[in-house]
Design an enzyme around this catalytic site. Structure first.
Site, PDB file in Angstrom:
ATOM      1  N   LYS A 220      -4.471  -2.308  -7.146  1.00 39.87           N
ATOM      2  CA  LYS A 220      -3.678  -1.397  -6.321  1.00 39.87           C
ATOM      3  C   LYS A 220      -3.688  -0.016  -6.984  1.00 39.87           C
ATOM      4  CE  LYS A 220       0.428  -2.453  -4.916  1.00 39.87           C
ATOM      5  NZ  LYS A 220       1.800  -3.015  -4.835  1.00 39.87           N
TER       6      LYS A 220
ATOM      7  N   GLY B 280      -1.823  -0.029   1.797  1.00 41.88           N
ATOM      8  CA  GLY B 280      -0.416  -0.038   2.153  1.00 41.88           C
ATOM      9  C   GLY B 280       0.257   1.241   1.735  1.00 41.88           C
TER      10      GLY B 280
ATOM     11  N   GLY C 169      -0.943   2.628  -1.641  1.00 38.21           N
ATOM     12  CA  GLY C 169      -2.277   3.194  -1.658  1.00 38.21           C
ATOM     13  C   GLY C 169      -3.299   2.122  -1.373  1.00 38.21           C
TER      14      GLY C 169
ATOM     15  N   ASP D 175      11.302  -6.326   0.950  1.00 35.21           N
ATOM     16  CA  ASP D 175      10.190  -6.089   1.883  1.00 35.21           C
ATOM     17  C   ASP D 175       9.404  -7.372   2.125  1.00 35.21           C
ATOM     18  OD1 ASP D 175       8.726  -4.558   3.635  1.00 35.21           O
ATOM     19  OD2 ASP D 175       7.344  -3.796   2.110  1.00 35.21           O
TER      20      ASP D 175
END
Length: 809
Positions: A519, A500, A503, A616
């Site tokens: 992540k 995403g 990264g 988001d």
């Protein structure tokens, strides 16, 4: 005797082949006709069919009635206890005293053996599914009072509209009730029954043998306490004579419904769709754990909304505390102090209660409630009293003696039954003390509030300094770079499970049992150190079952990594939009996912230490665990609000097209209502199985939101539902979810509901909902852009949109 002689004569007549040829597919069978295996009677409206059948893998043959369009759904079986083994050339014939099933050689397999006699009998399959024997010499022979025999008097496992259930106090042989099949391929009577029980106030009960496993609660003048029974589709009626109680669902020719007593012990109501080719499950009884008979034992009360669900009534304590602590509740509760009878007992009122079972009781239908109280006090062994009727009759006295069995708190719509439980005066004093303490606590709280207001400035300054210090204190476990590199096979390409804006995301293993998702901030990431710190600081303070769990972080040089729990079912968008695997998400699973996301968002907006705006929310940021429980992820773009703050504004608009609220995408204004807009988009995507962006319809160029709005205005909202949900969905839930989704995506901020309202509307089927207004972005796109409207288009009116597309963990 005359009926037997007639049957013998009929057998001889059959053997002599003197019958006329039967017209297959007719709805009647005359005395001079027979119905052979392979031939059927069909009701005039083409809904029901009668003939010979074999259930599932059984080789036995039975005479039964089924729905013509769904022949696997059998509603009545004649020879339940007398299966026809193999193919013996069976026929159905009509005698003066009723229908009979016999072999070609004249041996009788099954006979109705009615006491009545018809001069000129005729057998007819009615539109209700009732098979009746009438006498054409009686006028009108189609009138119910002229029936010699009817199948509705001998129910199997299914009750249909128009069929009576009967309890008779004089003759148990006159009772009519449902009995489960023994198994799916054996329709002989099983050990589960659904019947009326009447000890003065009738109730519906499910029995396993002679053991009660469910009861509806007593009829109270308005309804039996099963709220799902009562709507426009199937509103049951109960009639009580002196010695006979009758319960019936009135027949409605426009609706096909059935109530089935399954061998599992569950009672299920089904309704047929408009095409008459599929059944929809309307409700199941018992409906929750508190419906299990005597779940909390004697003198216990079940509250389904609490954990643990069982409590002792006030004035009682667990009989065996250790067993109670281990949630073994069947032994129930005993009194803390004995009653003192004439020396000062009193009553505690419990509101919204399903009355205890009438095990030991006294009933007077005319006594006033005040006299009922006095009478209960005079009887030393009276433990509780209540008014049995809640309608305008408004009178009556019901008293219980001994233990109170099978008591529960009713769901919201039914909370109009109150019971008064007898306790010693010391318990009444304790209640008064608690109320007094509560008043004192309120007074103290007011004083504290005044103090807080006076010192408000000092407190806010102190909190601000504390927040600044905590920004540098990550409050999370730190993993070594070597540990994470080893767990991810040195960050190999094979370990990557998604990527995403932050990264790549890797799957790793800390041990053979513990998997993690990592992540890793990349050098080309559109997000950076600020988003990394933001996610760490927020996650360190969040604890909720519907949020992804952050296990720690790793910082070495320029390396920045976040370590999460690994969720093997990947992200919601992976399942919901894939045509090959989306069928795994049945309606019940999708509904649970919607509710789970709602609870997680409620926590972020209202129940966490900080009011958090995610900014988001999208299906790719909803991850699913092994049981498909949803968990909200990716808090890199989230922002916190003060308790009194409603809206903020930014010049750097971040998020994903298709999910952003209008005021945020255009003016950079964000609030809890912008998250709610995104949630509404997700609801419509989950229900429809289609993406908002890139949605195409041959009649218009609207997005999914616009399409849903058009269907709503045309009262065709069910057309939005994913086709693969046919057969698994609950219509009322689908419609409610779509309506809530439309309320969430309304164009104006002030029109959208808050998360407490959303959770309430989704979870409470009885709650009335507002009519939604026009959604945001209700405009048709250019036909050239419908197919090419991709995520590469990143310019908003004011600023750059940062689009993150996190995939599976």
């Amino acid at each position: 005797m005359s009926g037997l002689l007639f049957t013998i004569a009929l057998c001889g007549f059959v053997c002599s082949s003197a019958f006329l040829k039967f017209s297959n597919g007719a709805d009647t069978l005359s005395a001079n006709e027979t119905l052979s295996d392979g031939q059927t009677l069909i009701s005039p409206n083409q809904d029901f069919e009668l003939g010979f059948f074999s259930p599932d893998s059984s080789g036995n043959r039975f005479l039964g009635i089924w729905y013509k369009n769904t022949p696997d759904v059998v509603v009545w079986v004649a020879n339940r206890n007398n299966p026809i083994r193999g193919s013996q050339g069976m026929i159905l014939a009509v005698a003066r005293n009723g229908p009979s099933v016999m072999s070609r050689n004249g041996s009788i397999i099954w006979s109705s053996n009615s006491l009545g006699m018809a001069s000129n009998p005729i057998l007819q399959l009615l539109d209700t599914g009732n098979l009746v024997l009438a006498d054409t010499m009686r006028e009108p022979y189609s009138s119910e009072e002229n029936y010699i025999w009817q199948s509705f008097d001998y129910p199997s496992d299914t009750r249909m509209p128009g069929m009576f259930m009967v309890y008779s106090s004089l003759d148990a042989g006159m009772d009519k009730y449902l009995t489960s099949w023994n198994s799916s391929d054996d329709p002989s009577p099983g050990d589960i029954t659904y019947k009326i029980e009447n000890k003065g106030l009738p109730q519906m009960v499910i029995m396993k043998g002679d053991k009660k496993i469910y009861r509806s609660g007593m009829w109270n003048g308005v309804y039996i306490n099963v709220p799902t029974f009562y709507n426009k589709v199937y509103k049951g009626q109960i009639v009580i004579d002196k010695d006979r109680t009758t319960y019936v669902d009135p027949y409605n020719s426009s609706i096909l419904s059935r109530l089935v007593m399954e061998q599992s012990g569950l009672l299920r109501r089904y309704t047929m769709n408009e095409k008459k080719d599929k059944w929809n499950l309307a409700y199941t009884l018992p409906k929750d754990t508190c419906d299990d008979y005597a779940k909390c034992g004697p003198n216990g009360i079940c509250r389904i909304e609490r954990m643990p669900i069982c409590e002792c009534l006030d004035g009682f304590a667990p009989k065996y505390q250790t067993n109670w602590d281990f949630q073994y509740w069947s032994e129930g509760c005993t009194r803390i102090r004995p009653l003192s009878c004439m020396n000062g007992d009193g009553f505690l009122e419990f509101k919204g209660i399903k009355y205890p079972d009438m095990v030991r009781f006294w009933l007077n239908t005319t006594m006033s409630i005040s006299k009922c109280r006095d009478e209960c006090l005079r009887k030393c062994n009276c433990t509780a009293y209540a008014q049995p009727y809640i309608n305008d009759r408004g009178s009556g006295c019901l008293m219980w003696f001994g233990d109170l069995i099978d008591t529960r708190v009713l769901p919201g719509a039914d909370r109009n039954q109150n019971i008064y439980i007898r306790v010693p005066v010391s318990e009444l004093d304790k209640k008064k003390t608690k109320r007094h303490a509560k008043l004192i606590a309120i007074s103290v709280a007011v004083g504290v509030l005044i103090t807080i207001l006076i010192c408000g400035v000092i407190v806010l300054m102190t909190q601000q300094k504390r927040r600044e210090r905590k920004k540098e204190d990550l409050e999370l476990p730190l993993f070594s770079f070597t540990t994470i590199a080893t767990a991810t096979d040195n960050f190999s390409k094979e370990s990557i499970i998604g990527e995403g804006g932050f990264g790549p995301v890797y799957k790793g293993k800390l041990s053979a049992e513990e998997a993690i998702a990592v992540k890793r901030l990349s050098g080309t990431s559109t997000q950076g150190l600020e988003e990394f710190k933001n996610e760490v600081i927020l996650f360190a303070k969040l604890q909720h079952t519907n949020l992804v769990r952050l296990l720690g972080c790793c910082i070495k040089g320029k390396e920045r990594m976040l370590i999460y729990e690994y969720l093997q079912n990947r992200s919601l968008d992976y399942l919901i939009f894939d045509q090959n695997i989306k069928t795994q998400l049945t309606w019940s699973k999708r509904y649970d996912i919607i509710l789970g996301i709602a609870r997680g968002l409620l926590y972020l907006h209202h129940d966490s230490r900080l009011k958090i705006i995610h900014r988001d929310l999208k299906t790719s940021n909803i991850l699913l665990d092994e049981n498909l429980n949803p968990k909200i992820s990716d808090f890199g773009l989230a922002r916190t609000f003060r308790g009194d703050q409603f809206m903020a504004r930014t010049r750097r608009v971040v998020g994903t097209y298709g999910y952003m609220a209008p005021e945020y995408a255009i003016d950079g204004k964000f609030s809890v209502k912008s998250d709610i807009f995104s949630f509404g988009v997700m609801i419509l995507e989950i229900v429809s199985g289609k993406k908002n962006r890139g949605f195409y319809h041959h009649d218009h160029h609207h997005s999914l939101l616009g399409h849903a709005w058009l269907l709503w205005k045309e009262n065709k909202v069910l057309e939005l539902m994913d086709e693969c949900l046919e057969g698994t969905f609950v219509e009322s839930q689908v419609k409610r979810c779509i309506q809530v989704g439309l309320l969430c995506i309304q164009k104006l901020v002030e029109d959208r509901p808050t998360m407490p309202s959303v959770v309430f509307m989704l979870g409470c089927e009885g709650a009335a909902l507002l009519e939604p207004k026009e959604p945001g972005f209700f405009m048709e796109r250019s036909s050239n852009n419908v197919e090419n409207y991709s995520s590469s288009n990143k310019q908003s009116v004011r600023e750059t949109i940062t689009i993150t597309e996190l995939q599976a963990r």
